[in-house]
Design an enzyme around this catalytic site. Structure first.
Site, PDB file in Angstrom:
ATOM      1  N   THR A   1      -7.944 -48.533  -7.071  1.00  0.00           N
ATOM      2  CA  THR A   1      -7.988 -48.084  -5.689  1.00  0.00           C
ATOM      3  C   THR A   1      -9.217 -47.236  -5.372  1.00  0.00           C
ATOM      4  OG1 THR A   1      -6.635 -46.182  -6.270  1.00  0.00           O
ATOM      5  CG2 THR A   1      -5.476 -48.123  -5.435  1.00  0.00           C
ATOM      6  N   CYS A   2     -10.070 -47.003  -6.344  1.00  0.00           N
ATOM      7  CA  CYS A   2     -11.248 -46.144  -6.191  1.00  0.00           C
ATOM      8  C   CYS A   2     -12.429 -46.962  -5.657  1.00  0.00           C
ATOM      9  CB  CYS A   2     -11.588 -45.515  -7.542  1.00  0.00           C
ATOM     10  SG  CYS A   2     -13.129 -44.592  -7.568  1.00  0.00           S
ATOM     11  N   ASP A   3     -12.964 -46.541  -4.515  1.00  0.00           N
ATOM     12  CA  ASP A   3     -14.089 -47.252  -3.913  1.00  0.00           C
ATOM     13  C   ASP A   3     -15.315 -47.263  -4.820  1.00  0.00           C
ATOM     14  OD1 ASP A   3     -12.659 -47.871  -1.613  1.00  0.00           O
ATOM     15  OD2 ASP A   3     -13.388 -46.127  -0.514  1.00  0.00           O
TER      16      ASP A   3
ATOM     17  N   ARG B   1     -14.878 -49.806  -7.496  1.00  0.00           N
ATOM     18  CA  ARG B   1     -15.058 -51.154  -6.942  1.00  0.00           C
ATOM     19  C   ARG B   1     -16.537 -51.491  -6.799  1.00  0.00           C
ATOM     20  NH1 ARG B   1     -10.887 -51.194  -2.002  1.00  0.00           N
ATOM     21  NH2 ARG B   1      -9.507 -49.766  -3.032  1.00  0.00           N
TER      22      ARG B   1
END
Length: 105
Positions: free
Chosen positions: A8-10, A13
């Site tokens: 969930t970490c931008d 990603r």
């Protein structure tokens, strides 16, 4: 190459997008092997702990006094992200320095 982080970490990603073909390990679901944590702690020291995270803010004063390795084993989401392992070397964060060292960016 392995990338340790949160799905969930931008920032994680972004790193994965640039590091095609790397293995992603979600630290919340899979944790981080003790040997990797110990090596990262030796290399980065307390900089490995994300003291600005929601997880950190949720810890009481007594828990925050624990050794960093113990804290990271109990709460892998406290680790700054991403932690990239390539050819035995470790890189922390997705900084310009890390990207240059990995030959991307």
């Amino acid at each position: 190459m392995r990338v340790y982080g949160l799905k969930t970490c931008d920032t994680c990603r972004k790193a994965l997008k640039s590091l095609e073909g790397s293995d992603f390990i979600d630290v919340r679901a899979q944790g981080v092997p003790d040997a990797v944590l110990a090596q990262a702690l030796k290399r980065f020291g307390e900089a490995l702990l994300n003291t600005r995270s929601t997880t950190w803010r949720g810890l009481d004063a007594e828990q925050r006094k624990k050794e960093p390795l113990e804290l990271l084993q109990e709460h892998p989401t406290l680790m700054k992200r991403p932690l990239v392992e390539k050819d035995g070397a470790l890189y922390l964060g997705w900084t310009a320095e890390t990207q240059a060292a990995l030959g991307v960016g």
